[in-house]
Enzyme design. Structure first.
Site, mmCIF file in Angstrom:
data_model
loop_
_atom_site.group_PDB
_atom_site.id
_atom_site.type_symbol
_atom_site.label_atom_id
_atom_site.label_comp_id
_atom_site.label_asym_id
_atom_site.label_seq_id
_atom_site.Cartn_x
_atom_site.Cartn_y
_atom_site.Cartn_z
ATOM 1 N N ASP A 199 -7.818 -47.972 65.128
ATOM 2 C CA ASP A 199 -8.742 -46.887 65.458
ATOM 3 C C ASP A 199 -8.414 -45.719 64.533
ATOM 4 O O ASP A 199 -8.038 -44.633 64.975
ATOM 5 C CB ASP A 199 -8.612 -46.469 66.919
ATOM 6 C CG ASP A 199 -9.686 -45.477 67.352
ATOM 7 O OD1 ASP A 199 -10.581 -45.175 66.537
ATOM 8 O OD2 ASP A 199 -9.630 -44.991 68.498
ATOM 9 N N ASN A 204 -7.302 -39.329 64.868
ATOM 10 C CA ASN A 204 -6.049 -40.033 65.133
ATOM 11 C C ASN A 204 -5.039 -39.930 63.999
ATOM 12 O O ASN A 204 -4.007 -40.607 64.016
ATOM 13 C CB ASN A 204 -6.333 -41.491 65.457
ATOM 14 C CG ASN A 204 -7.087 -41.625 66.759
ATOM 15 O OD1 ASN A 204 -7.005 -40.758 67.623
ATOM 16 N ND2 ASN A 204 -7.839 -42.700 66.911
ATOM 17 N N ASP A 218 -2.758 -42.828 68.957
ATOM 18 C CA ASP A 218 -3.778 -43.718 69.527
ATOM 19 C C ASP A 218 -3.808 -45.078 68.831
ATOM 20 O O ASP A 218 -4.807 -45.463 68.219
ATOM 21 C CB ASP A 218 -5.158 -43.063 69.484
ATOM 22 C CG ASP A 218 -5.299 -41.925 70.477
ATOM 23 O OD1 ASP A 218 -4.388 -41.753 71.302
ATOM 24 O OD2 ASP A 218 -6.305 -41.210 70.436
#
Length: 273
Positions: A199, A204, A218
């Site tokens: 992700d 992030n 994350d």
């Protein structure tokens, strides 16, 4: 079916789950992020402002299978000190939801106003950080996968539930569900296997104040896949967060030329799955 809203900093009142309140103890609790599935992230910080003791609590409501916080805790533990990621301090679940608590790491999210105002610098750092992650993590010993086959199965399940063009990004809305699904069968040959973030969107990546890559957060989908599975979406997400024109900075920071075929495939796969 309408696409859930993109994740963002909460702008209105946020109810702090009981588990997070208990984990915080006497610390101040500040909501810092809300994702499109109802998950929340809170900064837990001593009232005296001693940032060295700051923690982050991620919480998701029960019945949110798309977010596996126990799996994320396992992945973070596996990464360990190979690459800068948060250290897990606690993890658990109750009838209301699940959570993990991590130690704060240096750096600020690449979607903070400082970097939204300087997207070229941030986008290059995102590419450099992704390259550092891919170079640091050993594929041969990674117990986690982000396999295309599993993701296509997720896409099939979503299509069966009624997902379609009205819930996709604009790039794919001229396709019918059948056309989009058929394109997922044309998987490009693997260019280079790495341990992907899973992700690698702009929020992030954490950056230092000088614009250098700091850390990733994350990592709940971390696993082995072609590096273009990460690259295509990391660059794409600069458009969502900064506006058009910065995807090339990500590829430049990574040190690679764009691969249009793989970019198109992995963006469609992301959208459908």
């Amino acid at each position: 079916m309408t696409r859930p809203p993109l994740a963002a900093v909460p702008t209105g009142p946020v109810v702090v789950p009981g588990a997070v309140r208990a984990l915080a103890g006497d610390d101040d609790v500040t909501p810092v992020w809300r994702n499109g599935l109802g998950g929340l992230t809170f900064r837990l910080e001593p009232v005296d402002g001693s940032t060295g003791d700051a923690r982050y609590a991620k919480w998701v409501p029960a019945g949110t299978p798309e977010i596996d916080l126990a799996g994320e805790a396992e992945r973070l533990a596996w990464v360990g000190d190979r690459s800068p990621v948060p250290q897990v301090l606690d993890a658990g679940a109750d009838d209301d939801g699940a959570w993990i608590v991590t130690r704060a790491v240096p750096g600020r999210s690449a979607v903070e106003p400082r970097w939204v105002a300087d997207p070229a610098t941030a986008a290059v750092a995102i590419g450099r950080g992704l390259r550092a992650l891919h170079d640091a993590l050993p594929v041969a010993s990674c117990p986690f996968t982000w396999a295309v086959e599993d993701r296509v199965a997720d896409a099939d399940a979503r299509l069966a539930r009624g997902d379609g063009p009205d819930g996709w990004f604009p790039e794919h809305r001229d396709l019918t569900a059948a056309e989009a699904r058929s394109r997922l069968d044309d998987l490009p040959a693997v260019e280079h296997l790495v341990v992907c973030h899973g992700d690698a969107c702009v929020p992030n990546t954490l950056l230092h104040d000088d614009g250098a890559f700091a850390a990733h957060v994350d990592l709940g989908s971390l696993g082995v896949a072609d590096r273009w599975a990460d690259l295509a979406v990391a660059a794409w997400s600069t458009e969502w967060n900064y506006g058009p024109g910065y995807d090339g900075h990500v590829y430049a920071g990574y040190g690679i030329d764009p691969d249009p075929e793989r970019i198109a495939y992995y963006r469609l796969l992301w959208d459908l799955s």
